[in-house]
Design a protein around this motif. Structure first.
Motif, PDB file in Angstrom:
ATOM      1  N   ARG A   1      11.960  57.711  20.961  1.00 20.42           N
ATOM      2  CA  ARG A   1      12.996  58.706  20.678  1.00 20.42           C
ATOM      3  C   ARG A   1      13.084  58.899  19.171  1.00 20.42           C
ATOM      4  O   ARG A   1      13.076  57.930  18.398  1.00 20.42           O
ATOM      5  CB  ARG A   1      14.350  58.259  21.217  1.00 20.42           C
ATOM      6  N   VAL A   2      13.159  60.158  18.723  1.00 22.14           N
ATOM      7  CA  VAL A   2      13.240  60.479  17.294  1.00 22.14           C
ATOM      8  C   VAL A   2      14.649  60.161  16.781  1.00 22.14           C
ATOM      9  O   VAL A   2      15.636  60.752  17.225  1.00 22.14           O
ATOM     10  CB  VAL A   2      12.911  61.964  17.042  1.00 22.14           C
TER      11      VAL A   2
ATOM     12  N   ASP B   1      14.793  63.938  20.274  1.00 19.37           N
ATOM     13  CA  ASP B   1      13.582  64.317  21.028  1.00 19.37           C
ATOM     14  C   ASP B   1      12.850  63.065  21.502  1.00 19.37           C
ATOM     15  O   ASP B   1      12.770  62.056  20.790  1.00 19.37           O
ATOM     16  CB  ASP B   1      12.636  65.141  20.144  1.00 19.37           C
ATOM     17  N   LYS B   2      12.308  63.153  22.713  1.00 18.60           N
ATOM     18  CA  LYS B   2      11.505  62.052  23.253  1.00 18.60           C
ATOM     19  C   LYS B   2      10.027  62.428  23.111  1.00 18.60           C
ATOM     20  O   LYS B   2       9.631  63.534  23.500  1.00 18.60           O
ATOM     21  CB  LYS B   2      11.856  61.803  24.715  1.00 18.60           C
ATOM     22  N   LEU B   3       9.262  61.510  22.574  1.00 22.45           N
ATOM     23  CA  LEU B   3       7.856  61.771  22.291  1.00 22.45           C
ATOM     24  C   LEU B   3       6.974  60.842  23.116  1.00 22.45           C
ATOM     25  O   LEU B   3       7.305  59.664  23.296  1.00 22.45           O
ATOM     26  CB  LEU B   3       7.539  61.566  20.804  1.00 22.45           C
TER      27      LEU B   3
ATOM     28  N   ASP C   1      -1.185  49.420  15.650  1.00 22.44           N
ATOM     29  CA  ASP C   1      -0.353  50.284  14.808  1.00 22.44           C
ATOM     30  C   ASP C   1       0.956  50.686  15.475  1.00 22.44           C
ATOM     31  O   ASP C   1       1.812  51.301  14.827  1.00 22.44           O
ATOM     32  CB  ASP C   1      -1.127  51.562  14.447  1.00 22.44           C
ATOM     33  N   MET C   2       1.114  50.347  16.731  1.00 23.80           N
ATOM     34  CA  MET C   2       2.224  50.902  17.503  1.00 23.80           C
ATOM     35  C   MET C   2       3.589  50.476  16.974  1.00 23.80           C
ATOM     36  O   MET C   2       4.515  51.291  16.885  1.00 23.80           O
ATOM     37  CB  MET C   2       2.074  50.511  18.972  1.00 23.80           C
ATOM     38  N   ASP C   3       3.748  49.206  16.604  1.00 22.29           N
ATOM     39  CA  ASP C   3       5.061  48.739  16.131  1.00 22.29           C
ATOM     40  C   ASP C   3       5.501  49.491  14.885  1.00 22.29           C
ATOM     41  O   ASP C   3       6.676  49.887  14.760  1.00 22.29           O
ATOM     42  CB  ASP C   3       5.008  47.230  15.843  1.00 22.29           C
ATOM     43  N   ALA C   4       4.592  49.698  13.964  1.00 18.13           N
ATOM     44  CA  ALA C   4       4.931  50.410  12.726  1.00 18.13           C
ATOM     45  C   ALA C   4       5.299  51.856  13.013  1.00 18.13           C
ATOM     46  O   ALA C   4       6.231  52.407  12.400  1.00 18.13           O
ATOM     47  CB  ALA C   4       3.758  50.343  11.750  1.00 18.13           C
ATOM     48  N   ILE C   5       4.602  52.486  13.946  1.00 19.75           N
ATOM     49  CA  ILE C   5       4.880  53.888  14.283  1.00 19.75           C
ATOM     50  C   ILE C   5       6.252  54.018  14.937  1.00 19.75           C
ATOM     51  O   ILE C   5       7.017  54.944  14.629  1.00 19.75           O
ATOM     52  CB  ILE C   5       3.766  54.426  15.205  1.00 19.75           C
ATOM     53  N   ILE C   6       6.557  53.099  15.841  1.00 14.83           N
ATOM     54  CA  ILE C   6       7.863  53.141  16.522  1.00 14.83           C
ATOM     55  C   ILE C   6       8.987  52.980  15.503  1.00 14.83           C
ATOM     56  O   ILE C   6       9.984  53.714  15.525  1.00 14.83           O
ATOM     57  CB  ILE C   6       7.941  52.030  17.590  1.00 14.83           C
ATOM     58  N   ALA C   7       8.824  52.016  14.589  1.00 12.66           N
ATOM     59  CA  ALA C   7       9.858  51.773  13.572  1.00 12.66           C
ATOM     60  C   ALA C   7      10.031  52.988  12.668  1.00 12.66           C
ATOM     61  O   ALA C   7      11.151  53.294  12.228  1.00 12.66           O
ATOM     62  CB  ALA C   7       9.489  50.548  12.745  1.00 12.66           C
ATOM     63  N   PHE C   8       8.949  53.707  12.400  1.00 13.80           N
ATOM     64  CA  PHE C   8       9.014  54.873  11.521  1.00 13.80           C
ATOM     65  C   PHE C   8       9.714  56.045  12.196  1.00 13.80           C
ATOM     66  O   PHE C   8      10.515  56.758  11.566  1.00 13.80           O
ATOM     67  CB  PHE C   8       7.598  55.266  11.113  1.00 13.80           C
TER      68      PHE C   8
ATOM     69  N   GLY D   1      11.632  56.065  15.248  1.00 12.23           N
ATOM     70  CA  GLY D   1      12.963  55.848  15.819  1.00 12.23           C
ATOM     71  C   GLY D   1      13.031  54.587  16.644  1.00 12.23           C
ATOM     72  O   GLY D   1      12.978  53.480  16.101  1.00 12.23           O
ATOM     73  N   GLU D   2      13.081  54.748  17.960  1.00  8.85           N
ATOM     74  CA  GLU D   2      13.164  53.581  18.832  1.00  8.85           C
ATOM     75  C   GLU D   2      12.343  53.820  20.101  1.00  8.85           C
ATOM     76  O   GLU D   2      12.173  54.948  20.561  1.00  8.85           O
ATOM     77  CB  GLU D   2      14.622  53.314  19.216  1.00  8.85           C
ATOM     78  N   LYS D   3      11.873  52.700  20.640  1.00  9.30           N
ATOM     79  CA  LYS D   3      11.097  52.755  21.874  1.00  9.30           C
ATOM     80  C   LYS D   3      12.033  52.944  23.055  1.00  9.30           C
ATOM     81  O   LYS D   3      13.119  52.345  23.102  1.00  9.30           O
ATOM     82  CB  LYS D   3      10.280  51.475  22.039  1.00  9.30           C
ATOM     83  N   ILE D   4      11.636  53.769  24.012  1.00 11.61           N
ATOM     84  CA  ILE D   4      12.434  53.978  25.214  1.00 11.61           C
ATOM     85  C   ILE D   4      11.585  53.644  26.438  1.00 11.61           C
ATOM     86  O   ILE D   4      10.366  53.742  26.416  1.00 11.61           O
ATOM     87  CB  ILE D   4      12.964  55.427  25.308  1.00 11.61           C
ATOM     88  N   GLU D   5      12.247  53.222  27.503  1.00 13.08           N
ATOM     89  CA  GLU D   5      11.550  52.872  28.747  1.00 13.08           C
ATOM     90  C   GLU D   5      11.349  54.130  29.587  1.00 13.08           C
ATOM     91  O   GLU D   5      12.158  54.465  30.433  1.00 13.08           O
ATOM     92  CB  GLU D   5      12.354  51.821  29.518  1.00 13.08           C
ATOM     93  N   MET D   6      10.283  54.816  29.301  1.00 12.44           N
ATOM     94  CA  MET D   6       9.946  56.027  30.039  1.00 12.44           C
ATOM     95  C   MET D   6       8.461  55.944  30.370  1.00 12.44           C
ATOM     96  O   MET D   6       7.605  56.131  29.505  1.00 12.44           O
ATOM     97  CB  MET D   6      10.248  57.285  29.213  1.00 12.44           C
ATOM     98  N   HIS D   7       8.182  55.637  31.643  1.00 15.79           N
ATOM     99  CA  HIS D   7       6.804  55.395  32.055  1.00 15.79           C
ATOM    100  C   HIS D   7       5.996  56.678  32.046  1.00 15.79           C
ATOM    101  O   HIS D   7       6.532  57.785  32.128  1.00 15.79           O
ATOM    102  CB  HIS D   7       6.768  54.766  33.461  1.00 15.79           C
TER     103      HIS D   7
END
Length: 580
Positions: free
Chosen positions: A238-239, A285-287, A295-302, A304-310
């Motif tokens: 989520r942005v 917005d949900k992306l 690289d995923m942790d750095a991208i998520i932190a940049f 917004g936040e990770k959401i549980e959307m399969h």
């Protein structure tokens, strides 16, 4: 009834055409007969021609020479058009290993032929014919005969005799090598199938991730570098970063030194859209993002936040999007790069795959499109329909015969084949001839023709028709020319020994390379079957392999090595005639 005797045993155009037609008819009919599931196929035409010639039914020498050479040109040019699009692609990734092993098969076969030539004292023409028959390569036969004719002015019937004698056991030897390798390495079909299925699932996963990546169609950090799909993963984010509110996707990708792709954007009002470079991001917005796992942790932190959307939830939301395969039929598109069409920015769609001559190509911006390409387009129904109008998708246009590249290519091929090349140590200038010249031009014109706005597309059925007519004419004429003295050569002049020489040329290289492929490279047996069949350009062996495997892995292996093998078989057959 004298007219009937004259028609079959006389001379003239009518006699020649009638004789060729009957030989081809009977040969094709016999080619449908299978013994132990194996057939000699269209090669029966050669043997029928030999029988007719032995009985005294001969063609006019000038008509025979013309039809033979014209048939050879049609055949090799059609083969070149078929293999051309995949010729250079076959050297990529795993195809390089398979092609190197196929080259080793060719080198070993040529080396054994040279050794037998020295040991037995047989004429080089006979040995080259035995080599071509042992590896069931008819274009090699044609190339050798053409080189010999250019050098001496003679037809070289010994080449055809050697080919005809070695061919039947050559087919058997190839299949025998396949069977023996299976038992030597104690190969279990169940284990090979399980391994093949595992590889297939891994490949499908990779292609699936690649399709999502390409569908996103968006900017990557460090433009020009390819994303490593094998290590890619996806996540829903989520942005929440205020610095990104109102930013375009293209701009977002440049703000962090990580490689990632935004595939889908779900806005706060539940409006889902494909992310492309001009898509604006808003708060909340949900992306759906694809990136390398590390690289995923750095991208998520940049962001917004990770959401549980399969991923399955995204696929359900994608229901308003359609995926359609569209064929390029407009001549204006031929030779244009994918990026030049501006389909993503102009229509909001993405090209996920491009299929050319049965081969899936990466839909990169720099890919040059060709008439006959099938592109997979993803977008809304209206946008896909708009793109369909741009690309054509008119099968009627493709049904119209396109003769310009065929006759232009044949003309250029004959010119190239007639150019003499002088090499140190070779007394006679080397020519590519009527086999090598058209083959090389066909490969080049099918690959690079669209770059110069030349439409090189021919339907598979049209290509097959030209190829079969060409090889049928060639084999019929070779048989009618070689029949005189054939039986006497086999029975009284050591022809039975030629069968043994051919079997050695066939069997030994395949066993050596097959063992190396299995022992050193751990190549799946089904792929190995395709490699062996392809390195000898032998359709009966491929048919046997497909029947045993029950999957398409032998066919894939065959197609991978076939283009280079065909080219080298033609080239080496000529070089042996000229050098030895």
């Amino acid at each position: 009834m004298e007219w009937i005797h004259t028609l079959f045993f006389g001379s003239g155009i009518g006699h020649s055409i009638l004789l060729v037609a009957i030989v081809i008819f009977i040969g094709i009919y016999l080619g449908k007969v299978k013994i132990a599931g194996v057939s000699l196929g269209i090669t029966w035409i050669l043997f029928v021609g030999i029988i007719f010639s032995h009985w005294g039914m001969r063609m006019d020498a000038h008509a025979l020479h013309f039809l033979k050479e014209f048939g050879l040109i049609l055949f090799v040019y059609s083969v070149g058009l078929q293999v051309g699009p995949g010729f250079f692609a076959s050297f990529k990734k795993g195809g390089l290993t398979l092609n190197l092993l196929a080259v080793l098969v060719i080198v070993l076969g040529v080396a054994i032929t040279c050794v037998l030539y020295v040991v037995t004292g047989l004429p080089v023409t006979t040995m080259v014919g035995i080599l071509s028959g042992a590896v069931t390569n008819t274009p090699g036969l044609g190339a050798a005969q053409q080189a010999y004719f250019d050098m001496t002015g003679k037809e070289g019937t010994e080449i055809a005799m050697g080919y005809a004698v070695a061919y039947p056991l050559g087919v058997v030897g190839i299949i025998a090598a396949l069977i023996l390798i299976r038992y030597i390495f104690r190969i279990s079909f169940d284990k090979e199938t399980e391994s093949a299925q595992s590889q297939l699932e891994e490949k499908e996963k990779e292609l699936d991730e690649n399709e999502v990546t390409v569908t996103a169609g968006i900017t990557q950090v460090q433009e020009g570098q390819e994303q490593k799909e094998a290590r890619a993963t996806h996540v829903s984010v989520r942005v929440k970063n205020p610095a990104l509110f109102g930013k375009e996707v293209e701009a977002v990708a440049t703000l962090i030194d990580k490689k990632f792709v935004i595939s889908r954007v779900l806005h706060e009002n539940n409006d889902l859209e494909i992310a492309y470079s001009r898509t604006h991001l808003q708060a909340g917005d949900k992306l759906f993002i694809i990136a390398a796992k590390q690289d995923m942790d750095a991208i998520i932190a940049f962001i917004g936040e990770k959401i549980e959307m399969h991923r399955s939830e995204w696929e359900k939301l994608d229901s308003k999007l359609v995926s359609k395969r569209i064929m390029i039929t407009r001549s204006e598109i031929n030779g244009k790069m994918l990026a030049q069409l501006h389909l993503r920015g102009g229509f909001g769609v993405n090209i996920t795959r491009v299929n050319r001559a049965g081969v899936d190509l990466v839909a990169s911006p720099g890919l040059e499109l060709q008439i006959g390409d099938r592109v997979t387009v993803v977008g809304t129904e209206d946008s896909v329909k708009s793109v369909e109008k741009i690309l054509g998708n008119s099968l009627r246009r493709l049904r119209e015969p396109n003769l310009v590249p065929i006759f232009l290519g044949i003309a250029l091929g004959i010119l190239l084949g007639s150019i003499p090349f002088t090499f140190p140590g070779i007394p006679q200038p080397v020519k590519l001839g009527l086999a090598g010249g058209p083959l090389i031009i066909a490969i080049l014109i099918s690959k690079f023709g669209p770059h110069y706005k030349l439409v090189t597309y021919t339907t598979m059925s049209a290509n097959l028709m030209l190829r079969e007519i060409g090889i049928s004419l060639f084999l019929a004429c070779v048989g009618l020319d070689a029949g005189v003295g054939f039986v006497d050569t086999v029975v009284n002049q050591g022809g039975f020994a030629w069968i043994g020489y051919g079997f050695i040329i066939t069997f030994v290289p395949l066993m050596i390379v097959g063992s190396i492929a299995r022992w050193c490279y751990k190549i799946n047996y089904f792929t190995l079957m395709g490699l062996i069949a392809g390195s000898t350009t032998d359709p009966p062996a491929l048919a046997y392999s497909n029947g045993v495997a029950g999957n398409d892995m032998p066919a894939v292996g065959y197609a991978t090595v076939y283009p280079l093998t065909m080219f080298l078989r033609v080239l080496t057959a000529q070089l042996l005639i000229l050098i030895l």
